[in-house]
Design an enzyme around this catalytic site. Structure first.
Site, PDB file in Angstrom:
ATOM      1  N   HIS A 120       1.031  -0.965  -0.068  1.00 42.89           N
ATOM      2  CA  HIS A 120      -0.103   0.156  -0.086  1.00 42.89           C
ATOM      3  C   HIS A 120       0.994   1.278   0.075  1.00 42.89           C
ATOM      4  O   HIS A 120       1.534   1.504   1.090  1.00 42.89           O
ATOM      5  CB  HIS A 120      -0.928   0.151   1.065  1.00 42.89           C
ATOM      6  CG  HIS A 120      -1.842  -0.984   1.218  1.00 42.89           C
ATOM      7  ND1 HIS A 120      -2.287  -2.080   2.174  1.00 42.89           N
ATOM      8  CD2 HIS A 120      -2.469  -1.755   0.145  1.00 42.89           C
ATOM      9  CE1 HIS A 120      -3.067  -2.778   1.939  1.00 42.89           C
ATOM     10  NE2 HIS A 120      -3.371  -2.639   0.611  1.00 42.89           N
TER      11      HIS A 120
ATOM     12  N   GLU B 203       1.560  -3.996  11.485  1.00 49.88           N
ATOM     13  CA  GLU B 203       1.014  -2.849  11.477  1.00 49.88           C
ATOM     14  C   GLU B 203       1.573  -1.468  11.995  1.00 49.88           C
ATOM     15  O   GLU B 203       1.721  -1.798  13.241  1.00 49.88           O
ATOM     16  CB  GLU B 203      -0.550  -3.023  11.490  1.00 49.88           C
ATOM     17  CG  GLU B 203      -1.444  -3.542  10.540  1.00 49.88           C
ATOM     18  CD  GLU B 203      -1.624  -2.953   9.237  1.00 49.88           C
ATOM     19  OE1 GLU B 203      -2.264  -3.798   8.320  1.00 49.88           O
ATOM     20  OE2 GLU B 203      -1.448  -1.941   9.369  1.00 49.88           O
TER      21      GLU B 203
ATOM     22  N   HIS C 257       3.058  -2.964   7.064  1.00 50.84           N
ATOM     23  CA  HIS C 257       1.964  -2.183   6.582  1.00 50.84           C
ATOM     24  C   HIS C 257       1.851  -0.934   7.471  1.00 50.84           C
ATOM     25  O   HIS C 257       2.496  -0.937   8.287  1.00 50.84           O
ATOM     26  CB  HIS C 257       0.640  -2.758   6.327  1.00 50.84           C
ATOM     27  CG  HIS C 257       0.408  -3.746   5.307  1.00 50.84           C
ATOM     28  ND1 HIS C 257      -0.537  -3.225   4.152  1.00 50.84           N
ATOM     29  CD2 HIS C 257       0.800  -5.075   4.980  1.00 50.84           C
ATOM     30  CE1 HIS C 257      -0.290  -4.252   3.520  1.00 50.84           C
ATOM     31  NE2 HIS C 257       0.429  -5.121   3.670  1.00 50.84           N
TER      32      HIS C 257
HETATM   33  C1  GEM Z   1      -4.885  -4.750   5.904  1.00 50.70           C
HETATM   34  S1  GEM Z   1      -4.627  -6.358   6.241  1.00 50.70           S
HETATM   35  C2  GEM Z   1      -6.228  -6.733   6.982  1.00 50.70           C
HETATM   36  C3  GEM Z   1      -6.192  -7.815   7.676  1.00 50.70           C
HETATM   37  N1  GEM Z   1      -7.347  -7.942   8.605  1.00 50.70           N
HETATM   38  C4  GEM Z   1      -7.397  -8.988   9.520  1.00 50.70           C
HETATM   39  N2  GEM Z   1      -8.572  -9.105  10.120  1.00 50.70           N
HETATM   40  N3  GEM Z   1      -6.646  -9.887   9.245  1.00 50.70           N
HETATM   41  C5  GEM Z   1      -5.654  -4.573   4.491  1.00 50.70           C
HETATM   42  O1  GEM Z   1      -4.840  -4.881   3.433  1.00 50.70           O
HETATM   43  O2  GEM Z   1      -6.444  -4.095   4.636  1.00 50.70           O
HETATM   44  C6  GEM Z   1      -3.486  -4.178   5.843  1.00 50.70           C
HETATM   45  C7  GEM Z   1      -3.298  -2.745   5.725  1.00 50.70           C
HETATM   46  O3  GEM Z   1      -3.932  -2.172   4.719  1.00 50.70           O
HETATM   47  O4  GEM Z   1      -2.618  -2.044   6.298  1.00 50.70           O
HETATM   48 ZN    ZN Z   2      -1.663  -1.789   4.161  1.00 47.31          ZN
END
Ligand code: GEM
Ligand code: ZN
Length: 383
Positions: free
Chosen positions: A174, A343, A267
């Protein structure tokens, strides 16, 4: 009588720039908007330069379309970043009122940059790749190409000998999540420490495979979420293609070629003011072994630093309900390995708030060192 101020010069035609000027006729109160990703409705990233500021005069900026952004609930508690030199960044007073993100500065300099997060430039990326290959002893194992032809570098630390564990870290799928390549800089920085006993122990049994930037086109164009074809790369891991998502297509081909024993997808998160991980609990192949590995990773990392925690994070997936188009879930399932999304916050770590910087590139780099120590701690348990 209101003193007339110098007209402002607002620009974003540079690496990761993103702004649209709605009305800059009043230098005290400027109206702006964020531009959406190419071929996608996603937007939330902004990064622009302002010249003609009057030192000592408060200048206010309003992002009038913030209420329609991709994660518009995330503006609460968020503070924009500013810089006078495009190197040192600090947080500025920010409010989210009536769908508009409003921030202001009483500048000490006649020019400043503003952004959603401390940007990681393509120029710094190129320098990082050179550092990786010289002072960190990494080899450029393969090079993929983005939609617009930018290099996607796969670096390896280690000789690829049979029996070595394959530890993969990828970043910035992203493009607006610039903290992720700051994190990768921290990984490479640690690998430059040739007398680092813990890294020597890790590298005796494992090779590190790094892709520091998965989405150079999106980063360059100031996107939040997608590549140059408007594809969310972290939703392309079940149907990647050379035509629409060559970045993922390349990474998957390399993983198939070399194998994966641990995968970290780096991320940033717009809303949650903490560092956390998301795992593979919803995968069909999720097992008590993988569950234990995830818990060991989280507890060890949390024991090393208060910059990581496991209380706050995403809602866990229900068994068998994982979205398999995500890198973490797809790789974890394919290779039956520990696989996590890491994250970092656009805001701050509310367990250790920093009023001056919030979460930052420096804290992202420092976190990487603790993550590498955790990986080193776990090599004996990954298989
Ligand atoms: C997220 S990863 C989302 C993961 N969710 C769960 N419940 N495991 C995405 O791609 O939306 C990563 C991000 O964008 O930071
Ligand atoms: Zn992301």
């Amino acid at each position: 009588m209101t003193v007339a101020l110098t007209p402002l010069e607002i620009s974003a035609d540079f690496d990761s720039g993103n702004i649209t000027v709605l009305d800059a006729s009043d230098p005290r109160q400027v109206r702006l908007a964020m531009r959406p990703d190419t071929r996608s409705p996603h937007f939330q990233w902004f990064h622009f330069k302002v010249g003609g500021l009057t030192p000592g005069q408060r200048h206010s900026f309003s992002l009038d379309n913030a209420g329609e952004s991709s994660y518009n609930k995330a503006w609460s508690g968020y503070r924009a970043v500013a810089s006078y030199d495009h190197i040192n960044w600090f947080r500025v007073d920010t409010d989210f009122i009536d769908g508009k993100l409003q921030f202001s500065l009483e500048p000490t300099q006649p020019q400043a940059w503003f952004a959603y997060f401390e940007p990681y430039s393509r120029e710094r990326h190129d320098t990082l790749i050179a550092r990786a290959m010289t002072t960190a002893g990494m080899e450029l194992l393969a090079v993929g190409k983005s939609i617009e032809g930018r290099d996607i570098q796969l670096l390896r630390k280690g000789d690829g000998a049979d029996g070595k564990l394959k530890i993969w870290l990828i970043a910035q799928q992203h493009p607006g999540e610039h903290m992720s390549e700051w994190f990768m800089e921290g990984v490479i920085e640690r690998l430059e420490q040739t007398q680092d006993a813990e890294m020597q122990q890790l590298l005796a049994v494992a090779d590190l495979y790094l892709i520091p930037n998965m989405n150079p086109d999106g980063a360059f164009h100031g996107h939040l979420r997608t590549n140059a074809m408007g594809k969310d790369l972290n939703r392309a891991w079940q149907d990647s293609s050379a035509e629409l998502s060559p970045e993922v297509f390349f990474a998957q081909a390399q993983m198939t070629k070399y194998g994966v024993d641990l995968f970290l997808d780096i991320h940033g998160d717009e809303e949650i003011p903490y560092v956390f991980t998301a795992g593979c609990e919803g995968n069909p192949g999720f097992t008590p072994r993988i569950d234990q590995l995830e818990q060991t990773f989280r507890s060890h990392l949390g024991g090393l630093t208060r910059e990581f925690q496991s209380v706050h994070g995403y809602t866990r997936d229900l068994p068998g309900q994982a979205n398999m188009t995500l890198a973490c879930n797809s790789v974890g399932q394919t290779f039956d390995c520990l696989s996590l999304t890491l994250e970092m916050p656009f805001k701050d770590n509310d367990d250790l708030p920093d009023a001056q910087t919030g979460w930052s590139g420096k804290r992202s780099r420092e976190l990487a060192s603790y993550v590498l120590s955790t990986v080193a701690h776990m090599t004996g348990t990954l298989r």
